[in-house]
Design a protein around this motif. Structure first.
Motif, mmCIF file in Angstrom:
data_model
loop_
_atom_site.group_PDB
_atom_site.id
_atom_site.type_symbol
_atom_site.label_atom_id
_atom_site.label_comp_id
_atom_site.label_asym_id
_atom_site.label_seq_id
_atom_site.Cartn_x
_atom_site.Cartn_y
_atom_site.Cartn_z
ATOM 1 N N SER A 86 8.655 62.272 133.361
ATOM 2 C CA SER A 86 7.909 61.031 133.568
ATOM 3 C C SER A 86 8.591 60.170 134.629
ATOM 4 N N SER A 87 7.840 59.196 135.106
ATOM 5 C CA SER A 87 8.396 58.278 136.105
ATOM 6 C C SER A 87 9.513 57.437 135.484
ATOM 7 N N LYS A 88 10.319 56.804 136.330
ATOM 8 C CA LYS A 88 11.414 55.965 135.825
ATOM 9 C C LYS A 88 10.887 54.815 134.974
ATOM 10 N N PRO A 89 9.783 54.120 135.387
ATOM 11 C CA PRO A 89 9.241 53.056 134.536
ATOM 12 C C PRO A 89 8.781 53.589 133.166
ATOM 13 N N ALA A 90 8.229 54.792 133.165
ATOM 14 C CA ALA A 90 7.775 55.379 131.904
ATOM 15 C C ALA A 90 8.969 55.687 131.001
ATOM 16 N N GLN A 91 10.030 56.231 131.571
ATOM 17 C CA GLN A 91 11.217 56.539 130.783
ATOM 18 C C GLN A 91 11.843 55.264 130.218
ATOM 19 N N GLU A 92 11.826 54.207 130.986
ATOM 20 C CA GLU A 92 12.352 52.922 130.504
ATOM 21 C C GLU A 92 11.500 52.395 129.354
ATOM 22 N N ALA A 93 10.189 52.573 129.464
ATOM 23 C CA ALA A 93 9.285 52.120 128.403
ATOM 24 C C ALA A 93 9.510 52.919 127.119
ATOM 25 N N ILE A 94 9.813 54.192 127.277
ATOM 26 C CA ILE A 94 10.071 55.051 126.109
ATOM 27 C C ILE A 94 11.289 54.545 125.336
ATOM 28 N N THR A 95 12.284 54.072 126.061
ATOM 29 C CA THR A 95 13.487 53.566 125.383
ATOM 30 C C THR A 95 13.189 52.304 124.567
ATOM 31 N N LYS A 96 12.162 51.558 124.963
ATOM 32 C CA LYS A 96 11.780 50.366 124.195
ATOM 33 C C LYS A 96 11.234 50.726 122.821
ATOM 34 N N LEU A 97 10.871 52.011 122.655
ATOM 35 C CA LEU A 97 10.369 52.472 121.358
ATOM 36 C C LEU A 97 11.492 53.061 120.502
ATOM 37 N N GLY A 98 12.712 52.986 121.031
ATOM 38 C CA GLY A 98 13.851 53.464 120.255
ATOM 39 C C GLY A 98 14.211 54.907 120.470
ATOM 40 N N TYR A 99 13.612 55.541 121.477
ATOM 41 C CA TYR A 99 13.942 56.932 121.799
ATOM 42 C C TYR A 99 14.756 56.992 123.088
ATOM 43 N N SER A 100 15.564 58.029 123.213
ATOM 44 C CA SER A 100 16.017 58.433 124.542
ATOM 45 C C SER A 100 15.050 59.541 124.948
ATOM 46 N N VAL A 101 14.916 59.806 126.235
ATOM 47 C CA VAL A 101 13.949 60.827 126.650
ATOM 48 C C VAL A 101 14.350 62.200 126.114
ATOM 49 N N THR A 102 15.645 62.431 126.023
ATOM 50 C CA THR A 102 16.106 63.720 125.489
ATOM 51 C C THR A 102 15.782 63.823 124.003
ATOM 52 N N ASP A 103 15.998 62.765 123.284
ATOM 53 C CA ASP A 103 15.728 62.729 121.845
ATOM 54 C C ASP A 103 14.241 62.949 121.569
ATOM 55 N N LEU A 104 13.408 62.281 122.350
ATOM 56 C CA LEU A 104 11.960 62.429 122.162
ATOM 57 C C LEU A 104 11.519 63.865 122.390
ATOM 58 N N ALA A 105 12.024 64.480 123.441
ATOM 59 C CA ALA A 105 11.663 65.872 123.742
ATOM 60 C C ALA A 105 12.099 66.804 122.623
#
Length: 333
Positions: A238-257
């Motif tokens: 995902s784009s950098k803004p999308a990855q930053e938004a994902i962290t606002k939900l309490g996930y890291s991108v690696t954790d979510l995957a």
């Protein structure tokens, strides 16, 4: 004998003969009338019999054409064609003659062409026949058969699994404002991505039902679902803004995957619940960054309908109850 005696005897004989002849003639006329009346009585029967024979001949011709098509389409030997014909006639009887042997043969042939194994064709045709009654698609059974065969191919389903999906679709059609056609369209369109990420056809049908019942169009809902699945499966892309938004939900991108790879269905539901906890302004901002502005509306619909989603997931997963319902609806026909 005197001449007068001869004349008198002749006249008496003539009179008696005439009387006898009149009697015989009368009886012959009577028999003729009876034959005529019997003939007239048989006329409607004869016409009806002729029509029936004509109808039977057409059915036989249509069935023969269907068998020829099966022979070509499924590459059957003469012996296999005979076995196929007997099988279709037996299935027709099992289905209480609600469908002609020609219709069943055509369903089976098209299913075989679309990848249904020859050994499974009978059971597939039986399943589609029952489903067509339940979802009021008897008049479009060929189309239903084709679409269900595509679902089978996409998800690599056995025939019993096709039946479970069809029964779930029928149940969702009955308890929501989404139609079986819409649910089937959605599942087909989102199916390739869903299957790739190990989301079942029944789960997808429940997501589709949720979105469509809330006002989304089947095609647009499926496009959003493909985006949703892709983001959760590969958030690192995902784009950098999308990855930053994902962290606002309490996930890291690696954790979510990793979560999604382990249990996609549970992760999807958890993701929606986390979105639901955000205030409306933050929620829209996060959804816009993660999914893109074009998908905000459908994302918002799904977040707002999480209770209904849980209901539809539960109903779609009740295979025993759904199949029993499907059979009851067919038996009522």
């Amino acid at each position: 004998m005197a001449y007068d005696d001869i004349i008198r005897t002749y006249l008496e004989f003539s009179s008696n003969a005439s009387s006898v002849l009149d009697s015989v003639t009368s009886k012959v006329d009577s028999v003729g009338d009876r034959i005529s009346k019997v003939g007239q009585g048989f006329l409607p029967f004869s016409l009806g019999a002729a029509a029936a024979l004509g109808g039977a001949a057409k059915l036989a011709i249509d069935f023969d054409k269907a068998l020829q098509s099966a022979s070509r389409g499924l590459d059957l030997s003469d012996a296999e064609v005979k076995k196929f014909a007997a099988s279709m006639e037996g299935l027709q009887k099992e289905l209480k003659y609600q469908f002609s042997s020609t219709e069943l043969a055509n369903i089976a042939t098209e299913a075989g062409k679309l990848g249904v194994a020859t050994a499974d064709i009978d059971d597939f045709a039986k399943t589609i026949s029952k489903l067509s009654v339940a979802v009021d698609k008897v008049d479009k059974i060929d189309e239903l058969s084709t679409n269900m065969a595509k679902i089978q191919t996409i998800f690599k389903l056995s025939v019993p699994e096709v039946e479970k999906f069809g029964a779930a679709m029928n149940k969702l059609d009955d308890i929501s404002s989404a139609t079986a056609d819409q649910i089937l369209t959605f599942t087909q369109m989102a199916g390739k991505v869903g299957a790739a990420f190990k989301i079942s056809q029944n789960e997808l049908a429940a997501y589709g039902t949720t979105l469509i019942s809330a006002g989304a169009k089947a095609g647009e809902a499926a496009t959003f679902m493909n985006k949703f699945l892709t983001v959760l499966a590969a958030p690192t892309n995902s784009s950098k803004p999308a990855q930053e938004a994902i962290t606002k939900l309490g996930y890291s991108v690696t954790d979510l995957a990793q979560r999604f790879d382990k249990d996609g269905s549970r992760t999807m539901q958890d993701f929606l619940q986390r979105l639901k906890t955000l205030d409306s302004v933050t929620q829209k901002d996060v959804m816009g960054r993660i999914f893109g502005l074009e998908h905000i509306d459908n994302a918002a619909l799904l977040v707002a309908q999480t209770d209904n989603l849980q209901k539809y997931l539960k109903e779609a997963g009740d295979s025993v109850g759904n199949i029993a319902k499907l059979n009851r609806e067919f038996d009522k026909m």
